[in-house]
Design an enzyme around this catalytic site. Structure first.
Site, PDB file in Angstrom:
ATOM      1  N   ASP A   1       7.830  -2.179  -4.594  1.00  0.00           N
ATOM      2  CA  ASP A   1       8.471  -2.978  -3.381  1.00  0.00           C
ATOM      3  C   ASP A   1       7.240  -4.070  -3.159  1.00  0.00           C
ATOM      4  O   ASP A   1       7.690  -4.824  -2.181  1.00  0.00           O
ATOM      5  CB  ASP A   1       8.810  -2.552  -2.137  1.00  0.00           C
TER       6      ASP A   1
ATOM      7  N   GLU B   1      -5.518   7.065   1.214  1.00  0.00           N
ATOM      8  CA  GLU B   1      -6.461   6.118   0.393  1.00  0.00           C
ATOM      9  C   GLU B   1      -7.674   6.616   0.540  1.00  0.00           C
ATOM     10  O   GLU B   1      -8.636   6.823  -0.311  1.00  0.00           O
ATOM     11  CB  GLU B   1      -6.010   4.743   0.647  1.00  0.00           C
TER      12      GLU B   1
END
Lengths: 261, 261
Positions: free
Chosen positions: B131, B216
């Site tokens: 997306d 992350e």
């Protein structure tokens, strides 16, 4: 099994160019999300041979932001603007659906075509919105358009699918989740127009005061009758364009058995 | 003036291939909106030379719908699946952000790389979400990655822009709208990893139980220190990837003066 392979190399176009006019009403000044959507659409269009992209902003003049995206895209383009008159824009508290969106901008694109194209010039005109997703195969389907060609659109109008109903190679009705009494119950993404037909009807245009949902009909009614529509996408059984779920509020009714590219 | 032109013909890649793993957690079975997003991402990736696309579904086995989109896309791909364990999925009423999304799927892609690539094989690994919107230039920027390269990401975390701060050619800090105390306050779309570095650290992985926003960091902390990050995109002043506005709830703070492709 219901997914036809997309050819890596599209066939040679029959017509020398197709015109697309994405005329989603862009706020002024355009915001970063519009830039991202234009970038993404440009990457789709860059795959399509012999295409010319007409972009019309809802503004007094074309913006540098949009112009920069277009110039960097590698796609052949024309950058125009047409401002929606204040009386058709609605006030700050007015609902966004009070007036149809993009009428002035699409009409500006029509005027550009009439001003710059020869009457006998081949071509196909399609009205693309920058928040839809387009299969590359869709553009090959529409190249053979003579009058007005039609196909299904996914994820619009509160249904999973809106599509013309075809029997004997002709359009005999429409599957739609909303106001089926409309003369052309089609989404803007669900049809293309042959350029010669368009140029032969110099008064055909989008009515900026059309009732909600009747914008497409206001334009197509000046060009063809529903019985003259040319079905594409395997008699309107394949989905090659997907819209975002709009505010129509309907549920996602299942429509099994449909394929798509 | 802030829009660098995108070259029509990308430069010859320095590395023979790059791997992208879009691992947004796909519901099972995938819905049409995911299909549309995959189609659109595939059209972007089809422009990128020497790219291999690793797609990992959150499912017990790869679905025919996603497989069909990949096969039709023209992009070189590997289609895998990895199911999120029930205890990390959250119940029907659990908030979607309780656990980080896509950890199992990205780890599956890492395992595929470790299983199939030679230790000295050149390449760059990037974790793409279906997306987001990616500038084609971004892929050229990341080709020269040796360790971990970084760049700005637009429209994430409640800010218009998240980016590393660079001085003297090195990353000296981060501009972020949310939990700046994170070791690597970077979005998944904001970094790429050299394949050799990845293969030299066989235990580096995404922690599926990482606190929100720390996914992350759980991966990058096993590979580099923040000071070793390699800035790209004109010292992190150009925006080449845009995410959707997530649920972080922050306002759109203006950050003037930034360019973008």
């Amino acid at each position: 099994p219901n997914l036809s392979p997309l050819p890596r190399t599209p066939p040679t176009p029959r017509d020398p160019w197709a015109t697309l006019s994405p005329t989603r009403t862009l706020p002024c000044p355009p915001r970063p999300v519009q830039k991202a959507e234009l970038v993404r659409l440009s990457q789709t269009l860059l795959h399509v041979p012999a295409l010319h992209w007409v972009v019309v902003e809802d503004a007094a003049s074309p913006s540098a932001l949009v112009g920069g995206v277009l110039a960097a895209s590698g796609v052949s383009f024309t950058h125009l603007s047409a401002e929606t008159p204040p009386e058709l824009r609605g006030g700050p508290g007015a609902p966004s659906w009070l007036f149809p969106r993009g009428a002035e901008q699409r009409n500006r694109a029509l005027r550009w075509l009439r001003d710059t194209r020869r009457p006998d010039e081949p071509g196909v005109v399609y009205f693309a919105d920058d928040d839809n997703t387009y299969s590359l195969r869709l553009f090959e389907e529409m190249r053979s358009t003579r009058g007005v060609s039609v196909w299904p659109v996914g994820l619009v109008g509160g249904l999973r699918l809106e599509r013309p109903l075809v029997a004997g190679g002709r359009v005999v009705g429409f599957h739609t989740g909303w106001r089926p009494e409309r003369p052309f119950p089609l989404d803007m993404a669900g049809f293309a127009v042959g350029l010669r037909l368009l140029l032969a009807h110099p008064r055909a245009r989008f009515d900026p005061r059309a009732e909600r949902g009747f914008l497409e009909s206001s334009f197509l009614g000046g060009l063809v009758t529903p019985g003259q529509l040319e079905p594409r996408a395997d008699n309107c059984t394949q989905v090659g364009v997907w819209g975002v779920l709009g505010g129509f509020g309907g549920g996602l009714g299942g429509l099994g058995g449909f394929g798509g590219w």
